[in-house]
Design an enzyme around this catalytic site. Structure first.
Site, PDB file in Angstrom:
ATOM      1  N   ASN A  28      54.755  41.171  48.100  1.00 56.62           N
ATOM      2  CA  ASN A  28      55.201  39.768  48.052  1.00 56.62           C
ATOM      3  C   ASN A  28      56.446  39.592  47.186  1.00 56.62           C
ATOM      4  OD1 ASN A  28      53.602  40.353  45.751  1.00 56.62           O
ATOM      5  ND2 ASN A  28      53.106  38.190  45.448  1.00 56.62           N
ATOM      6  N   LYS A  52      48.303  43.712  53.435  1.00 55.39           N
ATOM      7  CA  LYS A  52      47.906  42.700  52.453  1.00 55.39           C
ATOM      8  C   LYS A  52      47.815  41.322  53.098  1.00 55.39           C
ATOM      9  CE  LYS A  52      46.969  40.876  48.473  1.00 55.39           C
ATOM     10  NZ  LYS A  52      47.497  41.118  47.136  1.00 55.39           N
ATOM     11  N   HIS A  86      43.799  38.774  48.718  1.00 53.71           N
ATOM     12  CA  HIS A  86      43.762  37.823  47.604  1.00 53.71           C
ATOM     13  C   HIS A  86      42.749  36.753  48.026  1.00 53.71           C
ATOM     14  CE1 HIS A  86      45.676  35.415  44.245  1.00 53.71           C
ATOM     15  NE2 HIS A  86      44.924  34.534  44.861  1.00 53.71           N
ATOM     16  N   HIS A 124      52.409  44.761  40.865  1.00 59.57           N
ATOM     17  CA  HIS A 124      53.612  44.020  41.254  1.00 59.57           C
ATOM     18  C   HIS A 124      54.782  44.590  40.447  1.00 59.57           C
ATOM     19  CE1 HIS A 124      51.451  40.768  43.403  1.00 59.57           C
ATOM     20  NE2 HIS A 124      50.504  40.995  42.495  1.00 59.57           N
ATOM     21  N   LEU A 125      55.771  45.115  41.143  1.00 62.33           N
ATOM     22  CA  LEU A 125      56.932  45.705  40.468  1.00 62.33           C
ATOM     23  C   LEU A 125      58.188  44.853  40.586  1.00 62.33           C
ATOM     24  CD1 LEU A 125      56.549  49.474  41.433  1.00 62.33           C
ATOM     25  CD2 LEU A 125      55.928  48.365  39.274  1.00 62.33           C
ATOM     26  N   ARG A 126      58.137  43.816  41.425  1.00 62.14           N
ATOM     27  CA  ARG A 126      59.324  42.991  41.683  1.00 62.14           C
ATOM     28  C   ARG A 126      60.456  43.887  42.209  1.00 62.14           C
ATOM     29  NH1 ARG A 126      55.515  39.360  41.732  1.00 62.14           N
ATOM     30  NH2 ARG A 126      54.911  38.545  39.691  1.00 62.14           N
ATOM     31  N   HIS A 159      56.891  38.171  35.052  1.00 64.36           N
ATOM     32  CA  HIS A 159      57.724  36.997  35.337  1.00 64.36           C
ATOM     33  C   HIS A 159      58.652  36.775  34.149  1.00 64.36           C
ATOM     34  CE1 HIS A 159      55.771  35.605  38.976  1.00 64.36           C
ATOM     35  NE2 HIS A 159      54.594  35.658  38.397  1.00 64.36           N
ATOM     36  N   ASP A 214      46.716  44.386  38.563  1.00 61.02           N
ATOM     37  CA  ASP A 214      47.428  43.168  38.984  1.00 61.02           C
ATOM     38  C   ASP A 214      48.526  42.815  37.985  1.00 61.02           C
ATOM     39  OD1 ASP A 214      48.138  41.007  40.551  1.00 61.02           O
ATOM     40  OD2 ASP A 214      46.589  39.682  39.756  1.00 61.02           O
ATOM     41  N   HIS A 258      46.648  48.071  42.257  1.00 68.06           N
ATOM     42  CA  HIS A 258      47.214  46.723  42.473  1.00 68.06           C
ATOM     43  C   HIS A 258      48.332  46.481  41.463  1.00 68.06           C
ATOM     44  CE1 HIS A 258      46.503  42.356  43.787  1.00 68.06           C
ATOM     45  NE2 HIS A 258      47.602  42.356  43.052  1.00 68.06           N
ATOM     46  N   LEU A 286      46.481  33.998  38.674  1.00 70.02           N
ATOM     47  CA  LEU A 286      45.662  33.659  39.832  1.00 70.02           C
ATOM     48  C   LEU A 286      45.037  34.933  40.371  1.00 70.02           C
ATOM     49  CD1 LEU A 286      47.920  31.044  41.688  1.00 70.02           C
ATOM     50  CD2 LEU A 286      45.792  30.599  40.459  1.00 70.02           C
ATOM     51  N   HIS A 336      41.233  41.863  42.533  1.00 64.90           N
ATOM     52  CA  HIS A 336      41.143  41.143  41.249  1.00 64.90           C
ATOM     53  C   HIS A 336      40.021  40.106  41.226  1.00 64.90           C
ATOM     54  CE1 HIS A 336      43.531  38.357  43.603  1.00 64.90           C
ATOM     55  NE2 HIS A 336      44.656  39.008  43.415  1.00 64.90           N
ATOM     56  N   ALA A 377      52.337  31.941  37.934  1.00 69.99           N
ATOM     57  CA  ALA A 377      51.083  32.638  37.638  1.00 69.99           C
ATOM     58  C   ALA A 377      51.304  34.147  37.629  1.00 69.99           C
ATOM     59  CB  ALA A 377      50.019  32.277  38.675  1.00 69.99           C
TER      60      ALA A 377
END
Length: 347
Positions: free
Chosen positions: A43, A101, A138, A17-19, A254, A250, A15, A222, A176, A266
């Protein structure tokens, strides 16, 4: 007697997030340093809803990765009310998507085009069950009348349990997880069809930490950090070697301006230290014998992929987490910024 050095099969992060853009280029190396593969969350500001987008994003990830790291991004499809069976079939059979997802609308970052009710995609779930395609969830209810600390437990009762009754052989990852209720629910089911990921921050912290000496926005994520009894349930279950549970950090970067804002975002960016955090917790729980299964074996078995052949060695040596990462005129502040952990990656 304490271990001074541990060698395990190289882990995967299920899990991440790499943006995209400048952030991707700056932070991707921290995941590649510790992990052979990672499931990439879809996302983005422009969500990954089609195969063509996933291929393009995967190429951007590989171009951004440090050439010293052999890394495989595993792409996912963002489910929307307009997702077609054709796109799902093409993505899974051609190995473009490893999973799909599910975000309930407005449940977390960039979830505005998510699903309003799970019944909106019953035909998609039926097909995914048929072809063995995992559904990543999620798991939080979005009803504003539900207490924010109860959203995960209510999701299991209101949404997940009815879904599992309708599709008992649909492969699901409850991502998560943060509560005792989630641990107990997942353990009741066949790990072939229901498993869960656990983050390092939910293992190391509880909600008291977020308010210690004033509110700490960099611990806002979150699902939220929960009571200590829930944290203890997570720690206890990984210390038993239970095959239902595996590594999913996760990690979610940011910009500082978006974390420290009127409406703070979050997400906790833990990639620079996530594996070192996990080994710290396993050591504290006197459960280092289960570190490899949690980090390197349970996930591949659930996803029906080969366990990695490479190994990675961690040594009992102080490691100071970097304080910030410069992104243009802004910064990203990592989890445990400036703090020292007892474990390091052997170089």
């Amino acid at each position: 007697m304490y271990e001074k050095k541990i060698t395990i099969i190289k882990p995967d992060d299920w899990h991440v997030h790499l943006r995209d853009g400048q952030i991707l280029k700056k932070i991707i190396k921290y995941t590649g340093k510790f992990y052979k593969r990672a499931i990439i969350m879809p996302n983005l500001d422009n969500p990954i809803i089609r195969c063509s987008q996933a291929i393009s994003y995967r190429n951007r990830i590989l171009r951004s990765m440090n050439s010293n790291y052999k890394f495989e991004p595993l792409m996912t499809c963002y489910l929307t009310p307009s997702t077609t069976l054709k796109e799902i079939k093409l993505g899974f059979t051609k190995k473009i998507f490893i999973a799909a997802k599910l975000y309930l609308r407005d449940s977390t970052t960039n979830s505005k085009i998510g699903i309003k009710k799970i019944n909106d995609i019953i035909h998609i779930l039926e097909y995914m069950e048929k072809i063995g395609m995992p559904l990543l969830i999620h798991g939080e209810e979005i009803d504003k009348n539900i207490d924010v600390y109860d959203r995960e437990a209510m999701f299991i009762e209101n949404t997940l349990e009815p879904c599992r009754k309708k599709f008992p052989k649909l492969k699901i990852v409850l991502e998560h997880i943060t509560t005792k209720e989630s641990v107990e629910y997942v353990k009741e089911h066949d790990p072939k069809y229901l498993s869960a990921t656990i983050t390092p921050h939910h293992l190391m912290l509880n909600r008291n930490h977020m308010f210690f000496q004033g509110i700490q926005p960099y611990l806002y994520c979150l699902p939220l950090l929960k009571k200590k009894l829930h944290q203890q349930a997570l720690r206890k279950v990984i210390a038993t070697g239970d095959k239902h549970f595996f590594l999913g950090s996760d990690t979610a970067p940011h910009l500082h301006k978006n974390k420290i804002n009127f409406f703070g975002y979050a997400g906790i960016f833990n990639a620079p230290s996530s594996l070192l955090c996990y080994v710290t917790v396993f050591e504290e729980m006197k459960a280092l014998q289960y570190l490899q299964s949690f980090c390197s074996e349970n996930g591949p078995r659930f996803y029906n992929v080969c366990i990695n052949k490479e190994t990675i060695t961690l040594v009992k040596k102080p490691y100071k987490v970097l304080k910030k990462i410069n992104i243009g005129k802004d910064i990203i502040v990592p989890f445990l910024a400036g703090k020292t952990l007892n474990w390091s990656l052997e170089t």
